[in-house]
Design a protein around this motif. Sequence first.
Motif, short mmCIF file in Angstrom:
data_model
loop_
_atom_site.label_atom_id
_atom_site.label_comp_id
_atom_site.label_asym_id
_atom_site.label_seq_id
_atom_site.Cartn_x
_atom_site.Cartn_y
_atom_site.Cartn_z
N HIS A 165 0.92 -0.77 0.00
CA HIS A 165 0.09 0.17 0.23
C HIS A 165 0.93 1.29 0.16
N ASP A 209 -7.14 -1.69 -1.36
CA ASP A 209 -8.17 -3.16 -1.28
C ASP A 209 -9.74 -2.20 -1.95
N GLU A 256 -6.02 -13.25 0.04
CA GLU A 256 -6.76 -11.43 0.06
C GLU A 256 -7.32 -11.19 -1.62
N HIS A 281 -7.24 -7.67 -2.15
CA HIS A 281 -6.10 -6.76 -2.76
C HIS A 281 -5.90 -6.53 -4.18
#
Length: 255
Positions: free
Chosen positions: A166, A173, A222, A225
């Motif tokens: 990030h 996300d 994830e 993401h």
Amino acid sequence: MKKTVLTLAAAVLLSGCTPAEEEPAKETEQTAPAAEKEAGPVIDASYFNELKEVDGVQVIQNPENPLVLVNKEFALPSDYTPPDLIRPNVQYSFGDQDIEKSYMRRDAAAALETLFKGAEEDGQYLFAVSGYRSYDRQKEILAAGAASSSEQEALKSIAPPGMSEHQSGLAMDISSESNGFELNQSFEETEEGQWLKDHAHEYGFILRYPKGKEDITQYIYEPWHFRYVGRDAATLIYENDWTLEDYFKEMKPAE
Ligand SMILES: [Zn+2]
């Protein structure tokens, strides 16, 4: 890729054993240089991480590289802030607040807008939840996690500062109303999560931490993401079922 090289080499050898007078056409069809070109995908050397060891950590020296590989092995510098952060014009889970996590780098932001529009055309309504995160903010998040358990425990689910993608400004996300705007495993079962998995690459994004690739990425699965890498890399990664780590193992820097 290695397998392709071997197969092509074997084909060349076999053709070489065939008596020329029996199959003259095949001999003239031999185009070794073209075959070599196909065998090894090449990208500009500037897309690879330039690293320098600082206090036992491999620190990335070219963090503005749009294909930068950030993980638990390669860290962004503690003082790195992307130069071109902007707020993409998309729907956010937290409404119109103009806050750090709404930002992405310019190209990624433009691609995110196109991605969300494409989803909408297919009847899927996506919500951006968390984008850019500064080194200091990541440090706070880890400290808060460590305070409620232990640092060792917190590090299982929270990236150390510098090692969160990030911070690159290239990740977002994403969730949906159907998933209560949450970032969790059940997002994969929603229509929006399925749509993203199937179409994100068409817009230059990859599902960065796929299921079954935890040993390679060092992150849990994830489904929320997404990382911007541009359409060429995203399509290659999607079609070969690679991670970004795999991509850099398979690609060769141009000389
Ligand atoms: Zn994330």
